[in-house]
Write an enzyme that holds these catalytic residues in place. Structure first.
Site, PDB file in Angstrom:
ATOM      1  N   HIS A  35      -9.140  -3.323  -2.609  1.00 31.07           N
ATOM      2  CA  HIS A  35      -8.165  -2.627  -1.765  1.00 31.07           C
ATOM      3  C   HIS A  35      -8.478  -1.124  -1.747  1.00 31.07           C
ATOM      4  O   HIS A  35      -8.457  -0.492  -0.676  1.00 31.07           O
ATOM      5  CB  HIS A  35      -6.749  -2.878  -2.323  1.00 31.07           C
ATOM      6  CG  HIS A  35      -5.636  -2.195  -1.595  1.00 31.07           C
ATOM      7  ND1 HIS A  35      -4.660  -2.885  -0.906  1.00 31.07           N
ATOM      8  CD2 HIS A  35      -5.325  -0.886  -1.464  1.00 31.07           C
ATOM      9  CE1 HIS A  35      -3.807  -2.021  -0.363  1.00 31.07           C
ATOM     10  NE2 HIS A  35      -4.185  -0.796  -0.701  1.00 31.07           N
ATOM     11  N   GLU A  36      -8.816  -0.570  -2.922  1.00 32.71           N
ATOM     12  CA  GLU A  36      -9.061   0.883  -3.007  1.00 32.71           C
ATOM     13  C   GLU A  36     -10.406   1.271  -2.405  1.00 32.71           C
ATOM     14  O   GLU A  36     -10.513   2.290  -1.711  1.00 32.71           O
ATOM     15  CB  GLU A  36      -8.960   1.371  -4.459  1.00 32.71           C
ATOM     16  CG  GLU A  36      -7.630   1.084  -5.143  1.00 32.71           C
ATOM     17  CD  GLU A  36      -6.402   1.431  -4.301  1.00 32.71           C
ATOM     18  OE1 GLU A  36      -5.396   0.710  -4.414  1.00 32.71           O
ATOM     19  OE2 GLU A  36      -6.466   2.391  -3.492  1.00 32.71           O
ATOM     20  N   HIS A  75     -10.259   1.638   1.284  1.00 33.37           N
ATOM     21  CA  HIS A  75      -9.732   2.926   1.753  1.00 33.37           C
ATOM     22  C   HIS A  75     -10.861   3.944   1.955  1.00 33.37           C
ATOM     23  O   HIS A  75     -10.763   4.809   2.834  1.00 33.37           O
ATOM     24  CB  HIS A  75      -8.711   3.507   0.761  1.00 33.37           C
ATOM     25  CG  HIS A  75      -7.315   2.983   0.928  1.00 33.37           C
ATOM     26  ND1 HIS A  75      -6.630   3.020   2.124  1.00 33.37           N
ATOM     27  CD2 HIS A  75      -6.466   2.413   0.034  1.00 33.37           C
ATOM     28  CE1 HIS A  75      -5.421   2.481   1.968  1.00 33.37           C
ATOM     29  NE2 HIS A  75      -5.295   2.105   0.705  1.00 33.37           N
ATOM     30  N   CYS A  77       0.861  -1.198   0.000  1.00 35.74           N
ATOM     31  CA  CYS A  77       0.000   0.000   0.000  1.00 35.74           C
ATOM     32  C   CYS A  77       0.891   1.240   0.000  1.00 35.74           C
ATOM     33  O   CYS A  77       1.874   1.310   0.744  1.00 35.74           O
ATOM     34  CB  CYS A  77      -0.891  -0.011   1.247  1.00 35.74           C
ATOM     35  SG  CYS A  77      -2.014   1.411   1.344  1.00 35.74           S
TER      36      CYS A  77
END
Ligand SMILES: CNC(=O)c1cccc(C)c1Nc1nc(N2CCN(c3ccccc3Cl)CC2)nc(N2CSC[C@H]2C(=O)NC)n1
Length: 183
Positions: A153-154, A157, A110
């Site tokens: 993953h994004e 966030h 990351c």
């Protein structure tokens, strides 16, 4: 252009906030920010530019990582067949997903985490993502493999979730139930 100085690192509270929906149509500033995020990924994957500006290569970035707590992500990633996923999305959301899981054999990195955090990160193997692209079109993406991992993953966030939150605390390399390794 965005550089690593613009990327906030773990410990910054913005990475643990739930980012706000972007009111559509996006403002000029929001469009400009999303363009900058897409350009960052391209620059980070271009050796000469990455070297010149000391950029860490990435295939995804979320607005909270540049201290903008809004639901915007950029992805520039290839799947195993060489298909390129080059997207900037406003308000991306996972509208459906497989029961099956998958994970990167090499673990995840990351841009906001300056350390290796070993372990498997269980993700959905297949997902359908809806959102609005930079031209204002509604997109409906059916994803699997590496691109599916990157989008998850994004989108994490945007909800204040870091990849290592998913790693098993007792046995980081425990193979997740009903899962397939990628890479
Ligand atoms: C700890 N082990 C590891 O990091 C790890 C280790 C080995 C393999 C993988 C596959 C790992 N895992 C991992 N590798 C990546 N890259 C591979 C190299 N690549 C890249 C590198 C150079 C030029 C161009 C490019 Cl394209 C950039 C992207 N990216 C992510 N993630 C997790 S999802 C968001 C995405 C992200 O952009 N992170 C910054 N994970």
């Amino acid at each position: 252009m965005l550089t690593m100085n613009d990327v906030v690192k773990e410990g910054h509270p913005v990475l643990r906030e739930k980012a706000l929906e972007v009111k559509l149509p996006p403002s000029t500033e929001e469009i400009d920010t999303l363009k900058k995020m897409m350009d960052f990924l391209k620059n980070s994957q271009t050796p000469e530019i990455a070297e010149k500006y000391d950029l860490r290569p990435g295939v995804g970035i979320a607005a909270p990582q540049i201290n903008v707590s809004k639901r915007m992500i950029a992805v520039l990633a290839e799947d195993s067949k060489g298909k390129v996923y080059d997207f900037g999305l406003f308000n991306p959301r996972i509208v459906s997903h497989s029961v099956e899981k998958s994970y990167l054999q090499s673990g995840e990195g990351c841009l906001s985490v300056d350390r290796a955090v070993p372990g498997y990160v269980p993700r959905y193997a297949r997902i359908t993502v809806k959102g609005t692209d930079i031209e204002g079109n509604e997109v409906n993406l059916r994803l699997r493999g590496f691109p599916a991992i990157v989008f998850q993953h994004e989108i994490d966030h945007l909800n204040g979730v870091m990849f290592y939150d998913h790693i098993d605390k007792v046995d980081p390399f425990k193979v997740p139930e009903n899962s397939t390794a990628i890479g």
